[in-house]
Motif scaffolding. Structure first.
Motif, PDB file in Angstrom:
ATOM      1  N   LYS A  45      32.783 -21.606  98.369  1.00 48.40           N
ATOM      2  CA  LYS A  45      33.385 -20.755  99.407  1.00 48.40           C
ATOM      3  C   LYS A  45      33.062 -19.286  99.160  1.00 48.40           C
ATOM      4  CE  LYS A  45      37.250 -23.570 100.944  1.00 48.40           C
ATOM      5  NZ  LYS A  45      38.693 -23.602 101.147  1.00 48.40           N
ATOM      6  N   LYS A  46      33.132 -18.865  97.905  1.00 50.34           N
ATOM      7  CA  LYS A  46      32.817 -17.474  97.574  1.00 50.34           C
ATOM      8  C   LYS A  46      31.351 -17.175  97.860  1.00 50.34           C
ATOM      9  CE  LYS A  46      36.373 -16.877  94.067  1.00 50.34           C
ATOM     10  NZ  LYS A  46      36.661 -16.759  92.640  1.00 50.34           N
ATOM     11  N   ALA A  47      30.475 -18.128  97.556  1.00 48.35           N
ATOM     12  CA  ALA A  47      29.049 -17.946  97.816  1.00 48.35           C
ATOM     13  C   ALA A  47      28.783 -17.822  99.312  1.00 48.35           C
ATOM     14  CB  ALA A  47      28.254 -19.108  97.237  1.00 48.35           C
ATOM     15  N   LYS A  49      30.860 -16.699 101.547  1.00 46.67           N
ATOM     16  CA  LYS A  49      31.337 -15.372 101.957  1.00 46.67           C
ATOM     17  C   LYS A  49      30.369 -14.269 101.548  1.00 46.67           C
ATOM     18  CE  LYS A  49      36.232 -15.282 102.665  1.00 46.67           C
ATOM     19  NZ  LYS A  49      37.490 -14.686 102.291  1.00 46.67           N
ATOM     20  N   LYS A  50      29.784 -14.416 100.369  1.00 48.15           N
ATOM     21  CA  LYS A  50      28.929 -13.360  99.836  1.00 48.15           C
ATOM     22  C   LYS A  50      27.534 -13.335 100.462  1.00 48.15           C
ATOM     23  CE  LYS A  50      27.525 -11.142  95.598  1.00 48.15           C
ATOM     24  NZ  LYS A  50      27.752 -10.999  94.186  1.00 48.15           N
ATOM     25  N   VAL A  51      26.882 -14.501 100.564  1.00 51.79           N
ATOM     26  CA  VAL A  51      25.491 -14.529 101.022  1.00 51.79           C
ATOM     27  C   VAL A  51      25.298 -15.095 102.419  1.00 51.79           C
ATOM     28  CG1 VAL A  51      24.585 -14.649  98.671  1.00 51.79           C
ATOM     29  CG2 VAL A  51      24.975 -16.754  99.942  1.00 51.79           C
ATOM     30  N   ASN A  53      26.143 -18.297 105.468  1.00 53.80           N
ATOM     31  CA  ASN A  53      26.288 -19.753 105.481  1.00 53.80           C
ATOM     32  C   ASN A  53      24.965 -20.517 105.515  1.00 53.80           C
ATOM     33  OD1 ASN A  53      25.570 -19.157 108.103  1.00 53.80           O
ATOM     34  ND2 ASN A  53      27.099 -20.474 109.035  1.00 53.80           N
ATOM     35  N   ARG A  57      20.320 -20.119 100.957  1.00 51.70           N
ATOM     36  CA  ARG A  57      20.868 -18.936 100.260  1.00 51.70           C
ATOM     37  C   ARG A  57      22.046 -19.313  99.385  1.00 51.70           C
ATOM     38  NH1 ARG A  57      21.167 -14.239 104.841  1.00 51.70           N
ATOM     39  NH2 ARG A  57      18.940 -13.894 105.064  1.00 51.70           N
ATOM     40  N   VAL A  58      22.923 -20.179  99.910  1.00 49.17           N
ATOM     41  CA  VAL A  58      24.103 -20.603  99.149  1.00 49.17           C
ATOM     42  C   VAL A  58      23.657 -21.331  97.882  1.00 49.17           C
ATOM     43  CG1 VAL A  58      26.142 -22.091  99.169  1.00 49.17           C
ATOM     44  CG2 VAL A  58      25.628 -20.665 101.156  1.00 49.17           C
ATOM     45  N   HIS A  61      22.171 -18.924  95.352  1.00 49.93           N
ATOM     46  CA  HIS A  61      23.222 -18.130  94.724  1.00 49.93           C
ATOM     47  C   HIS A  61      23.984 -18.954  93.686  1.00 49.93           C
ATOM     48  CE1 HIS A  61      26.160 -14.910  94.376  1.00 49.93           C
ATOM     49  NE2 HIS A  61      27.109 -15.822  94.453  1.00 49.93           N
TER      50      HIS A  61
END
Length: 64
Positions: A45-47, A49-51, A53, A57-58, A61
């Motif tokens: 979930k944090k990934a 939010k950061k990078v 959907n 990319r998720v 990360h």
């Protein structure tokens, strides 16, 4: 007079676009990605939010 029936072509485009994304609010998608990457659901979930959907990319990360 009856309206003309519009036929639509069935393609996999929408399905492929959907598979390329991780829905951060969907428990089963977060769980799947967590199991696949060996990380926790909260990390996924944090990934997201950061990078964003996008699945690539998720996963990139989370591989760090």
């Amino acid at each position: 007079m009856a309206a003309a029936k519009k036929t639509t072509k069935k393609t996999a485009r929408g399905r492929n676009q959907d598979r390329a994304k991780v829905a951060g609010g969907q428990k089963y998608e977060v769980g799947y990605e967590a199991k696949k990457t060996g990380r926790s659901a909260s990390a996924v979930k944090k990934a997201v939010k950061k990078v964003g959907n996008t699945r690539k990319r998720v996963e990139k990360h989370l591989a760090r």
